[in-house]
Scaffold this active site. Structure first.
Site, PDB file in Angstrom:
ATOM      1  N   HIS A 294      -6.534  -6.770  13.098  1.00 38.12           N
ATOM      2  CA  HIS A 294      -5.154  -5.925  13.084  1.00 38.12           C
ATOM      3  C   HIS A 294      -4.949  -5.545  14.673  1.00 38.12           C
ATOM      4  CE1 HIS A 294      -2.124  -3.773  10.973  1.00 38.12           C
ATOM      5  NE2 HIS A 294      -2.652  -2.569  11.312  1.00 38.12           N
TER       6      HIS A 294
ATOM      7  N   ARG B 255       0.941 -10.540   7.457  1.00 38.53           N
ATOM      8  CA  ARG B 255       0.763  -9.645   6.567  1.00 38.53           C
ATOM      9  C   ARG B 255       2.063  -8.520   6.677  1.00 38.53           C
ATOM     10  NH1 ARG B 255      -4.369  -9.377   9.045  1.00 38.53           N
ATOM     11  NH2 ARG B 255      -3.667  -7.114   9.975  1.00 38.53           N
TER      12      ARG B 255
ATOM     13  N   ARG C 197     -10.563   0.834  14.644  1.00 41.67           N
ATOM     14  CA  ARG C 197     -10.536   1.458  13.385  1.00 41.67           C
ATOM     15  C   ARG C 197     -11.501   0.974  12.521  1.00 41.67           C
ATOM     16  NH1 ARG C 197      -4.839   1.898  10.509  1.00 41.67           N
ATOM     17  NH2 ARG C 197      -5.208  -0.257  10.007  1.00 41.67           N
TER      18      ARG C 197
ATOM     19  N   CYS D 223      14.842  23.884   3.683  1.00 42.52           N
ATOM     20  CA  CYS D 223      14.197  24.854   2.810  1.00 42.52           C
ATOM     21  C   CYS D 223      13.342  23.969   2.083  1.00 42.52           C
ATOM     22  CB  CYS D 223      15.144  25.681   2.122  1.00 42.52           C
ATOM     23  SG  CYS D 223      16.159  26.599   2.746  1.00 42.52           S
ATOM     24  N   MET D 224      12.488  24.682   1.133  1.00 39.84           N
ATOM     25  CA  MET D 224      11.516  23.681   0.212  1.00 39.84           C
ATOM     26  C   MET D 224      12.437  23.046  -0.729  1.00 39.84           C
ATOM     27  SD  MET D 224       8.776  25.270  -2.545  1.00 39.84           S
ATOM     28  CE  MET D 224       7.806  25.970  -1.439  1.00 39.84           C
ATOM     29  N   ASP D 225      13.442  23.317  -1.121  1.00 39.61           N
ATOM     30  CA  ASP D 225      13.978  22.643  -2.385  1.00 39.61           C
ATOM     31  C   ASP D 225      15.585  22.294  -1.944  1.00 39.61           C
ATOM     32  OD1 ASP D 225      11.792  23.128  -4.224  1.00 39.61           O
ATOM     33  OD2 ASP D 225      12.640  25.210  -4.362  1.00 39.61           O
TER      34      ASP D 225
ATOM     35  N   TYR E  74      16.871  30.070   6.265  1.00 34.78           N
ATOM     36  CA  TYR E  74      15.714  30.955   6.858  1.00 34.78           C
ATOM     37  C   TYR E  74      15.687  30.703   8.491  1.00 34.78           C
ATOM     38  CZ  TYR E  74      13.405  30.669   2.106  1.00 34.78           C
ATOM     39  OH  TYR E  74      13.098  30.696   1.084  1.00 34.78           O
TER      40      TYR E  74
ATOM     41  N   LYS F 213       0.870  -1.197   0.070  1.00 29.37           N
ATOM     42  CA  LYS F 213       0.079   0.126  -0.054  1.00 29.37           C
ATOM     43  C   LYS F 213       0.766   1.121   0.008  1.00 29.37           C
ATOM     44  CE  LYS F 213      -0.386   0.006   5.151  1.00 29.37           C
ATOM     45  NZ  LYS F 213      -1.007  -0.563   6.205  1.00 29.37           N
TER      46      LYS F 213
HETATM   47  C1  LIG Z   1      -0.312  -1.703   6.836  1.00 33.74           C
HETATM   48  C2  LIG Z   1      -0.829  -2.841   7.255  1.00 33.74           C
HETATM   49  C3  LIG Z   1      -0.097  -3.972   7.467  1.00 33.74           C
HETATM   50  C4  LIG Z   1       1.356  -4.021   7.407  1.00 33.74           C
HETATM   51  O1  LIG Z   1       1.932  -3.431   8.273  1.00 33.74           O
HETATM   52  P1  LIG Z   1       3.573  -3.467   8.804  1.00 33.74           P
HETATM   53  O2  LIG Z   1       3.598  -3.001  10.085  1.00 33.74           O
HETATM   54  O3  LIG Z   1       4.208  -2.583   7.846  1.00 33.74           O
HETATM   55  O4  LIG Z   1       3.874  -4.840   8.545  1.00 33.74           O
HETATM   56  C5  LIG Z   1      -0.967  -5.335   7.675  1.00 33.74           C
HETATM   57  N1  LIG Z   1      -2.086  -5.056   7.978  1.00 33.74           N
HETATM   58  C6  LIG Z   1      -2.958  -4.048   7.595  1.00 33.74           C
HETATM   59  C7  LIG Z   1      -4.299  -4.258   7.632  1.00 33.74           C
HETATM   60  C8  LIG Z   1      -2.264  -2.737   7.292  1.00 33.74           C
HETATM   61  O5  LIG Z   1      -3.188  -1.740   7.221  1.00 33.74           O
END
Ligand SMILES: *Cc1c(COP(=O)(O)O)cnc(C)c1O
Length: 391
Positions: free
Chosen positions: A176, A232, A147, A322-324, A275, A49
């Site tokens: 999760h 995951r 969540r 800075c920005m750049d 700055y 992701k």
């Molecule tokens: C992002 C995410 C993960 C992976 O998490 P890590 O800490 O990067 O291993 C696994 N499951 C869900 C639902 C996530 O949103």
């Protein structure tokens, strides 16, 4: 022949060989631990992701698929569509809530949705009816993070209507963890116990033979009881183990953020830099200018706090970002314009670890990686993967 397109001096080198080596290292770890306890090792859902944590989702996803990844996961339908368009053929799990999305992408691009609210389940069922398809889905259980997901202790009210939806086929159930990366926190066990109880309830409600998963990177390393049929990992793939759990497997950071010195100048005692003149020289200094700033995703809190590597040595960031551009103290390093700068990564014997950089500015490595800006080109180094298992 096409003319080479100029690459800005600041670019993110993404080592796909290291990615692949990390993927294999995770499998080796799972295999070894599983065989020690005589259970089947879990499969890996490789999390790509957020543009693969800033590494570039398309190339990363294809490299993982080539390395043998059997399932990928992304945040939303739009990311999933981009992965399919890049040529990903393995199943893609979409983590996010779907109720306000355009769901057609699930069908046109064969994505696996997560059902995490009653509204999402209804919307997916309705879309499946429209498309005249039965869709494989995964069910998310909220075991305490609050969540996404169906409350773990209320399933008898929420789940029956999903199970009786003729176009929804639940292939897996997952949860999760909220505190997996805090190794001393016991809430992981609370969530795991709730998940197990929820699985029993789901079975009683008629959901059987669904796969189960729960572990992100930290949970995977912390506790084998979180493994189930899938794990995951995200962060581990990119070569970063959560602090406190980094002794469990050897990983290679995948991203190196590099630039070049574009100017060097001497300043005198009492001169300020940048700055707000937030750095004032207490002795004559040599200042190097690096063409990377907050528009490239660098954190403004690096001001006077972090360092970059030049000539294999640490050069402190002086003054504000800075920005750049940012300015670094290169006094005595013999630096000239054109010299390579490493902002994240290794140079010679020195390294700037993204975890250290994150703790210096009070954030987490995830954020710094994801924020590496859109202006920064990703340059892919395909190195020979290290010899490993057959995956
Ligand atoms: C992002 C995410 C993960 C992976 O998490 P890590 O800490 O990067 O291993 C696994 N499951 C869900 C639902 C996530 O949103």
């Amino acid at each position: 022949m096409e003319e080479a397109i100029a690459v800005r001096p600041t670019c993110a080198h993404v080592d796909l060989g290291a990615l692949e080596a990390n993927f294999r290292a995770i499998h080796r770890y799972l295999d070894e631990r599983a065989s020690a306890t005589r259970v089947a090792p879990p499969s890996v859902i490789a999390v790509v992701k957020a543009n693969a944590y800033g590494h570039g989702a398309r190339r990363v996803a294809l490299a993982l698929q080539d390395a043998g990844a059997r399932v990928l996961a992304c945040a939303d339908i739009e990311e999933g569509v981009a992965l399919r368009e890049a040529g990903v053929e393995v199943p893609i799990l979409v983590f996010g809530a779907l109720s306000v999305s355009d769901l057609d992408g699930l069908f046109s691009h064969a994505l696996t949705p997560t059902l995490s609210t009653p509204a999402a389940a209804k919307a997916v069922e309705a879309a499946a009816v429209r498309h005249r398809r039965r869709v494989k889905c995964q069910l998310k259980i909220d075991t305490g993070m609050h969540r996404l997901g169906f409350r773990h202790d209320n399933l008898a009210r929420t789940i029956p209507s999903i199970l009786s939806s003729p176009h929804l086929a639940i292939e897996a159930v997952y949860t999760h963890f909220a505190t997996a990366d805090d190794v001393d926190d016991a809430f992981l066990d609370v969530q795991r116990a709730r998940f197990e109880a929820a699985l029993v309830d789901l079975q009683a409600l008629g959901l059987s033979a669904a796969a189960r998963h729960a572990a992100n990177s930290a949970a995977l390393l912390r506790d084998e009881r979180t493994w189930y049929e899938f794990v995951r990992p995200g962060l581990l793939l990119y070569g970063i183990a959560p602090p406190g759990l980094d002794d469990r497997l050897a990983l290679q950071p995948v991203m190196t953020l590099r630039s070049r010195v574009v100017a060097v100048k001497g300043i005198r005692t009492g001169d300020g830099v940048g700055y707000g003149l937030r750095f004032v020289a207490s002795s004559p200094r040599e200042i190097g200018v690096v063409p990377a700033g907050y528009a490239d995703g660098l954190d403004t809190r690096l001001a006077n706090r972090s360092a970059v590597l030049v000539k294999g040595r640490r050069a402190p960031v002086v003054g504000s970002v800075c920005m750049d551009m940012l300015m670094v103290d290169v006094t005595g390093l013999g630096v000239s314009p054109g010299d390579e700068v490493v902002i994240i990564g290794t140079q010679g014997a020195e390294a700037i670890d993204v975890r250290d950089m994150a703790s210096a500015v009070g954030t987490i490595p995830y954020e710094l990686l994801c924020r590496v800006g859109a202006r920064i080109e990703r340059v892919y180094d395909q190195e020979t993967p290290t010899a490993g298992t057959d995956r």
